[in-house]
Scaffold this motif. Sequence first.
Motif, PDB file in Angstrom:
ATOM      1  N   PRO A  88       1.036  -1.288  -0.092  1.00  0.00           N
ATOM      2  CA  PRO A  88       0.065   0.160   0.070  1.00  0.00           C
ATOM      3  C   PRO A  88       0.972   1.113  -0.079  1.00  0.00           C
ATOM      4  O   PRO A  88       0.259   2.544   0.014  1.00  0.00           O
ATOM      5  CB  PRO A  88      -0.755  -0.248   1.204  1.00  0.00           C
ATOM      6  N   LEU A 117      -4.542  -7.801   0.937  1.00  0.00           N
ATOM      7  CA  LEU A 117      -3.814  -6.805   1.637  1.00  0.00           C
ATOM      8  C   LEU A 117      -4.108  -6.657   3.220  1.00  0.00           C
ATOM      9  O   LEU A 117      -5.085  -6.807   3.495  1.00  0.00           O
ATOM     10  CB  LEU A 117      -4.296  -5.253   1.118  1.00  0.00           C
ATOM     11  N   VAL A 152      -3.456  -4.470   6.597  1.00  0.00           N
ATOM     12  CA  VAL A 152      -3.371  -3.225   7.335  1.00  0.00           C
ATOM     13  C   VAL A 152      -3.376  -3.304   8.777  1.00  0.00           C
ATOM     14  O   VAL A 152      -4.166  -3.888   9.169  1.00  0.00           O
ATOM     15  CB  VAL A 152      -4.186  -2.310   6.421  1.00  0.00           C
ATOM     16  N   LYS A 189      -8.850   1.176   1.457  1.00  0.00           N
ATOM     17  CA  LYS A 189      -8.060   0.197   1.048  1.00  0.00           C
ATOM     18  C   LYS A 189      -8.555  -0.481  -0.109  1.00  0.00           C
ATOM     19  O   LYS A 189      -8.055  -1.052  -1.060  1.00  0.00           O
ATOM     20  CB  LYS A 189      -7.512  -0.278   2.225  1.00  0.00           C
ATOM     21  N   TRP A 234      -8.740   0.939  -3.517  1.00  0.00           N
ATOM     22  CA  TRP A 234      -7.574   1.129  -3.962  1.00  0.00           C
ATOM     23  C   TRP A 234      -7.010  -0.171  -4.369  1.00  0.00           C
ATOM     24  O   TRP A 234      -6.671  -0.224  -5.719  1.00  0.00           O
ATOM     25  CB  TRP A 234      -6.529   1.572  -3.075  1.00  0.00           C
ATOM     26  N   LEU A 235      -7.405  -1.167  -3.870  1.00  0.00           N
ATOM     27  CA  LEU A 235      -7.113  -2.529  -4.263  1.00  0.00           C
ATOM     28  C   LEU A 235      -7.747  -3.315  -5.510  1.00  0.00           C
ATOM     29  O   LEU A 235      -7.127  -3.646  -6.471  1.00  0.00           O
ATOM     30  CB  LEU A 235      -7.263  -3.589  -2.992  1.00  0.00           C
TER      31      LEU A 235
END
Length: 311
Positions: free
Chosen positions: A12, A38, A40, A67, A70-71
């Motif tokens: 990230p 991901l 986090v 997130k 974004w992924l």
Amino acid sequence: MKINHILVIMDPTTEEQPALLKAIPLAKRCHAAVELFLVVHHSALTPSWLNREHPQEHVIAEYLKTKQRWLDSYLTLGLKENIAISSEVRWHKPLHREILKKISESGTDLVVISTHQHSAIEQLNFSANDWHFLNTCPVPLLLAKANGREKYQSIMAAVDLKKSTRDEPILDREVLDSCVMLGDMLDAKAHVSHIYDPKGHELWQGNNLSTSGLNIPSYVSPVPPQQLEAYHRTEFFRLIDHYAFEDKHIHLDTGIAGNRLTRSIIKHKIDLLIMGVRNHFGFIGNTTEKIVDHVNCDILALKAKNQAIEH
């Protein structure tokens, strides 16, 4: 080495994702599914002083949504190649434990993670985190670098001939099998390399002496160079006897493994190095550190299937 499910660990901190770029062509050739993963954890989002209007769970949930968006923006890279691709974000600490859990849950065959050259200071942290994951990952782990080609043209298997009561030459054979399989699958040249210590520490002569109940080897004199070379040459060619490597792609060398292997990779323009990882000996440790930080190619790390995994 059969690949049906590839787990790509996303980074990230950057938009550049070498792991994903290397996973897509592999998935296409193997007809495998790709999953972007991901993990986090942000300490600033979990203090006890968060106000009542924004409770902890709500803040974390909103953070995870950003997130996930974004992924998901990377999914089109796989869809363009008609690859089954999905994504998941999780909140957890420490990160490597959740990755290991995901591997177990998803039936992953290959994990791909981006890596880069580290400074001397970064290597101290790298040893405590990424090395731990390298040592505990129960499936093949591909360390992808940004400066490599997306498609592999030359692959090298590095064997060390070390033996233990648990994995004798099994790990070296898995390295060789994977090299040959990927070479055929990707239409890449397959090389094999073995580098041994010219001092021959592992073959020093002498009897075992018992001191306070401990067996201590009595090192009397090193094996003569000719005898040492004959031993490694015999064992090396015995190991690769049933593999169809071209003579010009078979490399037997002496010296410090990390240094000589780095030079060999440059000389033969290797895109992917395949090596075995053992918990207590073999490539793990200083040699692996030199290889990961100095070679200018991707690395596929394999563990013996019968090795115990410590989380």
